[in-house]
Design an enzyme around this catalytic site. Sequence first.
Site, short mmCIF file in Angstrom:
data_model
loop_
_atom_site.label_atom_id
_atom_site.label_comp_id
_atom_site.label_asym_id
_atom_site.label_seq_id
_atom_site.Cartn_x
_atom_site.Cartn_y
_atom_site.Cartn_z
N ASP A 128 18.29 -72.08 -34.73
CA ASP A 128 19.46 -71.31 -35.16
C ASP A 128 19.10 -70.52 -36.42
OD1 ASP A 128 22.08 -70.37 -35.19
OD2 ASP A 128 22.78 -72.01 -36.46
N HIS A 161 24.87 -76.94 -40.76
CA HIS A 161 25.28 -77.76 -39.62
C HIS A 161 25.59 -79.17 -40.12
CE1 HIS A 161 22.42 -75.15 -36.96
NE2 HIS A 161 23.54 -74.50 -37.28
N SER A 203 20.28 -77.07 -41.62
CA SER A 203 20.75 -78.09 -40.69
C SER A 203 20.34 -79.46 -41.22
CB SER A 203 20.20 -77.80 -39.29
OG SER A 203 20.76 -78.69 -38.34
#
Length: 340
Positions: free
Chosen positions: A284, A192, A165
């Site tokens: 996540d 992400h 991310s």
Amino acid sequence: MTFGLDRPIRVLVADDSELFRELLARVIGSDPGFDVVAVAADGNEAAAQARSLKPDVITMDLNMPDADGFSGIARIMAETPTPILVLTANREETVGFRALSLGALDLLEKPQATTDLDDYGRLLRSRLRLLAGVKVIRHVRGLRERVVAAPRRSGRAELVAIGASLGGPRALAAILRNLPPGFRAPIVVVQHIADGFTEGLASWLAGETHLDVHEARDGEALVPGAVALAPTGRHLEVAEGVARLSDAAPVDTFKPSVTPLLVSAARVYGPRVCGVILTGMGRDGAEGLKAIKDAGGPTLAQDEATSAVFGMPRAAIELGAVDRVLPLDDIPRALAELVR
């Protein structure tokens, strides 16, 4: 207010266009939770303002006269490390990813003539609110995180699945460019990033490495030495030797999410997949990495010292999902050994 702050988020706006600086200041400052403390017309001025005012977060244009955004980012990250959101005129260009490689944390496209400014303002402020909570540090080479002894496993990894991310593009580039020629496993990645930027990310990474980096296509064969990135708005999963794209609902607000990729890899490949969690905010991928570990596959996480944000690696470690916690520079060598 955000992340425990009892005051408005202090923002520095850097752009060479006076009109755009005024627009950004108005859009950001329309929310009482934000305070635009200064504006800057080039990278040197932005670095000087960051040093003297210590803002919580900075928006940075890249194409500015005299000292551009790249030089501004480099100076800020060396002198006064501060979360930086790069505003780019074209999300398909690769130049924004060069800014991320210098230490900026995220990208967002500038508003266009047809953009609804109310909607854009909400998006921009939500991104700034998120970044303002990130503690940006200078990364010191040689600092080491603990290493968890991994159980010995027979066989080799036939697939590498990576999740990342905030700070991920920079980490991915460092890993991919240092993998050996002839790397013998396909690599699948969920990163992400703002909608529409994955094509530019793939192009930038392809230029940084000898590997074939591209957006994943549904049904494509997973080829050793090739890197398939989850595209905007679709989950990436795997079948045996094949990439699958899914339109399922977001997972923990993310689409694509790291978790479906790692869970599918654990289900299909079992001990033949290596899972990797890199820098990022939130958790996540933690459950997905645990699924790989429980299936007998090796699991790695980036250490805190080299992570822009240690949220995702920390969540995976606390869940007991990680075999080894490694500095970024050591991950390519570990992967090469696992697929050998």
